[in-house]
Design a protein around this motif. Structure first.
Motif, short mmCIF file in Angstrom:
data_model
loop_
_atom_site.label_atom_id
_atom_site.label_comp_id
_atom_site.label_asym_id
_atom_site.label_seq_id
_atom_site.Cartn_x
_atom_site.Cartn_y
_atom_site.Cartn_z
N CYS A 112 0.83 -1.21 0.00
CA CYS A 112 0.00 0.00 0.00
C CYS A 112 0.87 1.26 0.00
CB CYS A 112 -0.92 -0.03 1.22
SG CYS A 112 -2.13 1.29 1.24
N LEU A 113 1.97 1.24 0.75
CA LEU A 113 2.85 2.41 0.82
C LEU A 113 3.54 2.73 -0.50
CD1 LEU A 113 4.73 2.12 4.23
CD2 LEU A 113 3.24 3.96 3.50
N LYS A 114 3.71 1.72 -1.35
CA LYS A 114 4.42 1.96 -2.61
C LYS A 114 3.72 3.02 -3.46
CE LYS A 114 2.43 -1.45 -5.78
NZ LYS A 114 2.65 -2.69 -6.49
N PHE A 115 2.41 3.15 -3.32
CA PHE A 115 1.68 4.12 -4.15
C PHE A 115 1.95 5.56 -3.73
CE2 PHE A 115 -0.88 0.21 -4.44
CZ PHE A 115 -0.73 -0.02 -5.80
N ARG A 118 6.17 5.85 -3.99
CA ARG A 118 6.77 5.47 -5.27
C ARG A 118 8.08 4.72 -5.07
NH1 ARG A 118 4.89 8.11 -10.41
NH2 ARG A 118 2.95 9.10 -9.83
N ILE A 119 8.10 3.87 -4.07
CA ILE A 119 9.23 2.99 -3.78
C ILE A 119 8.67 1.57 -3.78
CG2 ILE A 119 11.01 2.36 -2.11
CD1 ILE A 119 10.85 5.24 -1.03
N SER A 120 9.36 0.66 -4.43
CA SER A 120 8.85 -0.71 -4.55
C SER A 120 8.73 -1.36 -3.17
CB SER A 120 9.78 -1.55 -5.43
OG SER A 120 10.98 -1.83 -4.74
N PRO A 121 7.79 -2.30 -3.02
CA PRO A 121 7.64 -3.00 -1.74
C PRO A 121 8.91 -3.74 -1.32
CG PRO A 121 5.78 -3.49 -3.17
CD PRO A 121 6.77 -2.71 -3.98
#
Length: 194
Positions: A112-115, A118-121
């Motif tokens: 969810c944080l990747k959105f 903009r850092i990959s999981p």
């Protein structure tokens, strides 16, 4: 047939079965998704720049004031800075700290944080523990932990008695930890009222 020939045949049969059933590794279609590569165009960092104009929104977003954030960034940066490589630009300490604080403030998954970051999981899975360890190293001189089981139990029982919150050993608050004095805003304590 003798037993040596039977063993050889069994080994070859097993090898054949293993090679036949081996999964072929998928080739990556791309090194990194295009929208993740545009991290500098729109991410949490750009939002933080805008939130500086609204201190309460900044506080609500990361659960700390901008002053405390800047202090944490200055303390933490030497431990979490990475070098750029020929392949790609490194994720800055600013982005690493923001992603970690957002994770701690919201409890959102890496997926969810990747959105918003903009850092990959996969990168977040390395960044957040590294940054958390660095935060612990720089902040441990400000926080004193009990050194025996009895003291832990004493703290837990007094916390339960006062706040009616079982199995908890306490809470931390920026006003009381002595890192930086609290902001002069009269509404700074509104998050504690939740």
């Amino acid at each position: 047939m003798d037993s040596k020939k039977q063993d050889d045949i069994a080994h070859f049969a097993l090898l054949f079965i293993l090679l036949k059933n081996r999964k072929k590794s998928k080739k990556r279609k791309q090194w990194c998704k295009k929208w993740l590569q545009r991290r500098n165009q729109s991410s949490d960092i750009n939002l933080l720049r805008e939130l500086r104009e609204e201190p309460l929104d900044f506080l609500n977003y990361l659960r700390i004031t901008e002053t405390v954030y800047q202090k944490l960034l200055s303390l933490d940066s030497p431990l979490i800075i990475k070098r750029d490589t020929v392949m790609r630009k490194a994720i800055s300490p600013h982005e690493r700290l923001t992603a970690t604080l957002r994770f701690l403030a919201t409890g959102r998954s890496y997926e969810c944080l990747k959105f918003s970051t903009r850092i990959s999981p996969q990168s977040l899975g390395k960044i957040i523990p590294e940054t958390s360890n660095a935060l612990y190293k720089v902040l441990r001189k400000y926080i004193q932990f009990p050194n025996s089981e009895e003291k832990w139990k004493e703290i837990a029982s007094s916390f339960e008695e006062r706040w009616h919150f079982p199995h908890c050993i306490g809470a931390e608050d920026e006003e009381k930890n002595g890192i930086i004095s609290s902001c002069a805003c009269p509404t700074i304590g509104w998050l504690n009222q939740e």
